[in-house]
Design an enzyme around this catalytic site. Structure first.
Site, PDB file in Angstrom:
ATOM      1  N   GLU A  71       0.813  -1.216   0.000  1.00 15.81           N
ATOM      2  CA  GLU A  71       0.000   0.000   0.000  1.00 15.81           C
ATOM      3  C   GLU A  71       0.855   1.279   0.000  1.00 15.81           C
ATOM      4  O   GLU A  71       0.312   2.386   0.100  1.00 15.81           O
ATOM      5  CB  GLU A  71      -0.915   0.021   1.229  1.00 15.81           C
ATOM      6  N   HIS A  92      -7.443  -1.532   8.496  1.00 21.39           N
ATOM      7  CA  HIS A  92      -8.636  -2.279   8.105  1.00 21.39           C
ATOM      8  C   HIS A  92      -9.566  -2.347   9.311  1.00 21.39           C
ATOM      9  O   HIS A  92     -10.206  -3.367   9.560  1.00 21.39           O
ATOM     10  CB  HIS A  92      -8.265  -3.694   7.653  1.00 21.39           C
ATOM     11  N   TYR A 117     -15.442  16.184  17.150  1.00 21.96           N
ATOM     12  CA  TYR A 117     -14.074  15.659  17.106  1.00 21.96           C
ATOM     13  C   TYR A 117     -13.728  15.065  15.750  1.00 21.96           C
ATOM     14  O   TYR A 117     -12.565  15.089  15.334  1.00 21.96           O
ATOM     15  CB  TYR A 117     -13.862  14.652  18.235  1.00 21.96           C
TER      16      TYR A 117
END
Length: 214
Positions: A71, A92, A117
């Site tokens: 990735e 994930h 937030y």
């Protein structure tokens, strides 16, 4: 071993301890000048060796260490998009991955402004269309987005989040998971989101990107 290497390993262990990187999933990187430290492919974030990180340049050339996570193009895309980016986290995590299987809330943010937030720590998080993990074309799509963002949700996959420090990226990744969990918990109930004015005021105060268009 450098302080940054130890900090990266500690951040990875923290995320793993929260249960946000099951098995050998997830990867983290940190920028050190023109070098990028990346977790190696197929590694458990709970058991990293500071001396065993992969080292790349900003063009993706492998300079040292084991093979990087597949990735890594997503990480490099964030570093090239914004020079202030110093760390990238891809997870994930369960709830965020579940939300990535649903239709996005808007063109520019897969998640709505459900809490202050989320807006303060993340800002808008566009959904990137599905691509096989590690597909460099998806990273190119991220790099070429025409509006600001410090996070993206990969369709049917999970979140990738950038920050100006490892702490900022880690906290933002956790916040994406928490906001996703809230959305799933609420289900089909009517939900109050922050109003456009409320979200915009927070984004301006905390310097996060928020300008989603329906």
């Amino acid at each position: 071993m450098t302080a940054l290497e130890h900090e990266l390993v500690a951040a990875a262990a923290h995320l793993a301890g929260l249960g946000l990187s099951p098995g050998s999933s997830g990867n983290i990187s940190a920028r050190d000048g023109n070098r990028v430290l990346v977790t190696p492919t197929g590694t458990d974030l709970a058991a990293l060796d500071p001396a065993g990180l992969s080292v790349l340049d900003l063009d993706g050339n492998h300079l040292d260490g084991p093979a990087p996570s597949k990735e890594y193009p997503l990480h490099l895309a964030f570093y090239r998009r914004e020079r202030a980016t110093r760390a990238v986290v891809h997870l994930h995590s369960r709830h965020a991955a579940a939300v990535s299987c649903r239709a996005p809330w808007s063109e520019r943010s897969a998640l709505p402004p459900i809490t202050p937030y989320f807006v303060m720590r993340v800002g808008q998080i566009p959904m990137l269309p599905y691509a096989p993990p590690g597909d460099p074309a998806q990273a190119s799509d991220l790099e070429l987005l025409t509006f600001p963002c410090r996070a993206a949700l990969l369709q049917n996959h999970g979140p990738v989040v950038a920050g100006t420090s490892l702490r900022a990226a880690t906290e933002a990744a956790i916040e994406v998971e928490e906001a996703s969990a809230l959305l799933l918990l609420l289900g089909e109930q009517p939900v109050r989101h922050l109003t456009p004015a409320e979200a915009t005021a927070l984004a301006r105060k905390y310097g996060t990107p928020w300008q989603p268009a329906h």
